[in-house]
Design an enzyme around this catalytic site. Structure first.
Site, PDB file in Angstrom:
ATOM      1  N   LYS A  44     -32.563   2.771  48.208  1.00  0.00           N
ATOM      2  CA  LYS A  44     -31.952   1.440  48.337  1.00  0.00           C
ATOM      3  C   LYS A  44     -32.547   0.496  47.273  1.00  0.00           C
ATOM      4  O   LYS A  44     -33.588   0.791  46.694  1.00  0.00           O
ATOM      5  CB  LYS A  44     -32.220   0.900  49.741  1.00  0.00           C
ATOM      6  CG  LYS A  44     -33.711   0.720  50.074  1.00  0.00           C
ATOM      7  CD  LYS A  44     -33.923   0.484  51.550  1.00  0.00           C
ATOM      8  CE  LYS A  44     -35.406   0.291  51.872  1.00  0.00           C
ATOM      9  NZ  LYS A  44     -35.636   0.206  53.331  1.00  0.00           N
ATOM     10  N   TYR A 263     -45.969 -27.134  32.590  1.00  0.00           N
ATOM     11  CA  TYR A 263     -45.502 -28.153  33.541  1.00  0.00           C
ATOM     12  C   TYR A 263     -46.637 -28.704  34.396  1.00  0.00           C
ATOM     13  O   TYR A 263     -47.435 -27.952  34.959  1.00  0.00           O
ATOM     14  CB  TYR A 263     -44.459 -27.549  34.478  1.00  0.00           C
ATOM     15  CG  TYR A 263     -43.127 -27.303  33.812  1.00  0.00           C
ATOM     16  CD1 TYR A 263     -42.427 -28.327  33.176  1.00  0.00           C
ATOM     17  CD2 TYR A 263     -42.566 -26.028  33.840  1.00  0.00           C
ATOM     18  CE1 TYR A 263     -41.207 -28.094  32.573  1.00  0.00           C
ATOM     19  CE2 TYR A 263     -41.340 -25.781  33.247  1.00  0.00           C
ATOM     20  CZ  TYR A 263     -40.667 -26.827  32.607  1.00  0.00           C
ATOM     21  OH  TYR A 263     -39.461 -26.585  32.017  1.00  0.00           O
TER      22      TYR A 263
HETATM   23  C1  LIG Z   1     -36.495   1.179  53.623  1.00  0.00           C
HETATM   24  C2  LIG Z   1     -36.502   2.099  54.772  1.00  0.00           C
HETATM   25  C3  LIG Z   1     -37.255   3.278  54.727  1.00  0.00           C
HETATM   26  C4  LIG Z   1     -38.219   3.596  53.593  1.00  0.00           C
HETATM   27  O1  LIG Z   1     -39.444   2.971  53.917  1.00  0.00           O
HETATM   28  P1  LIG Z   1     -40.720   3.113  52.985  1.00  0.00           P
HETATM   29  O2  LIG Z   1     -41.827   2.534  53.762  1.00  0.00           O
HETATM   30  O3  LIG Z   1     -40.404   2.354  51.750  1.00  0.00           O
HETATM   31  O4  LIG Z   1     -40.893   4.565  52.712  1.00  0.00           O
HETATM   32  C5  LIG Z   1     -37.172   4.154  55.784  1.00  0.00           C
HETATM   33  N1  LIG Z   1     -36.375   3.890  56.843  1.00  0.00           N
HETATM   34  C6  LIG Z   1     -35.646   2.763  56.938  1.00  0.00           C
HETATM   35  C7  LIG Z   1     -34.800   2.534  58.147  1.00  0.00           C
HETATM   36  C8  LIG Z   1     -35.681   1.835  55.912  1.00  0.00           C
HETATM   37  O5  LIG Z   1     -34.949   0.719  55.993  1.00  0.00           O
END
Ligand SMILES: *Cc1c(COP(=O)(O)O)cnc(C)c1O
Length: 369
Positions: A44, A263
């Site tokens: 993702k 700034y």
């Molecule tokens: C993002 C996500 C993961 C991955 O988690 P990490 O800690 O980055 O490995 C696993 N399961 C779900 C439901 C997620 O949303």
């Protein structure tokens, strides 16, 4: 005019992010070796900022047998990048395009009765029933679970869904010993699914932290996102960081003691010094909250970023050392030469490394190494 612009662009170095896919492959192999079951690579947010297709293909080549994403658009992009292992999308809106999911061979999570009703109208589709195992976030509330099981069984008998998996997520996996309630909830949920006549073959609960620290949570698949790109939220395991973020010095100037920088003059020099300007700022992912703490690597050592981090630029104090326009600064890298790391930037900005790697702005040139 076009030719001139092109030539200028090629002649000048620009801020750039290079992604070391060998590091992603190494990290993936490490999870494949330690997992009791299979590994789902979670790609993702553009593969945690490392490139969705690149991370997906690299992880699969290194032994991951599932891909996880949080939208159908990402799932389709994974398929179009040439990956043919099972792909699961969760967090889908209730009006998700089920026909497109079916066409691309995407599994969908089903977190409640409304989603089930919506997907079964356009099935048959492969689904993972999602139970809230203690986060009060995505997934069905425990009190809805029984009704969801019976409805899913009816939909399966009608040929509209195929229940492949049951999934949950752990709320406190960075804390040792805190996973028991979530694990018990998931196993109870699977038991209820079986009693309803469902036969989910893929139970999944653990993400990076639990995969590294709590084998009892591994079940059939672990979902690994952060760990693939070298982030260990559990603080137990050295993983390989895959990003190197560099920027060229665009301007250098000598200033007197007592010079206000940037700034609000948030920094005033306490001696005569040399200031180097880098064309990267918070629009590129350098959190403004890191102002006053951040450092970069330039001319052989770490140097403080002085004044507030602006949208497009930061000023670096290089003391009396020789630095020239065109010299390359390392904003962060794996840390092997002493350069700052993603973890350093997270600490300076009072956040977590995940937010640093997913926050690199779109105008930073990306390349794959
Ligand atoms: C993002 C996500 C993961 C991955 O988690 P990490 O800690 O980055 O490995 C696993 N399961 C779900 C439901 C997620 O949303």
């Amino acid at each position: 005019m076009g030719a001139l612009v092109t030539r200028l662009h090629q002649a000048s170095a620009s801020p750039s992010l290079s992604v070391d896919l060998a590091a992603v492959a190494d990290n993936t192999r490490r999870f494949v070796a330690l997992a009791r079951g299979e590994v789902m690579a979670v790609v993702k947010a553009d593969g945690f900022g490392h490139g969705l297709g690149d991370v997906a293909r690299t992880a699969v080549a290194a032994g991951a047998t599932w891909i996880g994403v949080t939208s159908l658009a990402e799932a389709v992009a994974v398929r179009e990048s040439g990956v043919d292992v099972p792909v699961l999308s969760w967090l889908n809106p209730v009006d998700v395009d089920v026909r497109q999911a079916v066409r691309y061979g995407i599994d969908l999570s089903v977190p409640g009765l409304e989603h089930l009703a919506a997907v079964e109208r356009s099935g048959p589709v492969r689904v993972h029933l999602q139970l809230d195992t203690g986060m009060a976030r995505d997934g069905a509330a425990p009190e809805e679970w029984l009704a969801l099981m019976s409805a899913a069984r009816r939909a399966e008998l009608a040929g509209n869904v195929s229940v492949v998996g049951v999934m949950g997520h752990l709320p406190c996996a960075d804390t040792l010993g805190a996973n028991e309630p979530g694990k018990r909830a998931l196993l109870r949920g699977v038991e209820m699914a079986r009693q309803a006549g469902l036969r989910p073959s893929v139970r999944h609960l653990a993400a990076t932290s639990a995969a590294l620290t709590d084998p009892g949570t591994h079940l059939d698949v672990v979902r690994i996102g952060a760990g693939l790109v070298g982030i260990d939220p559990s603080g137990t395991t050295p993983l390989r960081s895959a990003l190197r973020f560099t920027a060229p010095v665009v301007q250098v100037r000598r200033v007197a003691a007592g010079t206000g920088v940037g700034y609000g003059h948030a920094h005033v020099t306490d001696r005569a010094t040399t200031l180097a300007l880098l064309p990267v700022g918070y629009a590129d992912g350098l959190s403004r909250a890191a102002s006053g703490a951040a450092e970069v690597w330039l001319a052989g050592r770490r140097r403080p970023v002085v004044g507030v981090i602006s949208m497009d630029q930061v000023v670096v104090d290089v003391g009396d050392d020789a630095v020239a326009p065109g010299d390359e600064a390392v904003v962060f890298g794996p840390g092997e030469q002493g350069e700052p790391t993603v973890a350093d930037w997270a600490r300076w900005a009072a956040t977590i490394p995940h937010e640093v790697v997913t926050g690199i702005g779109p105008r930073v040139r990306r390349s794959v190494g």
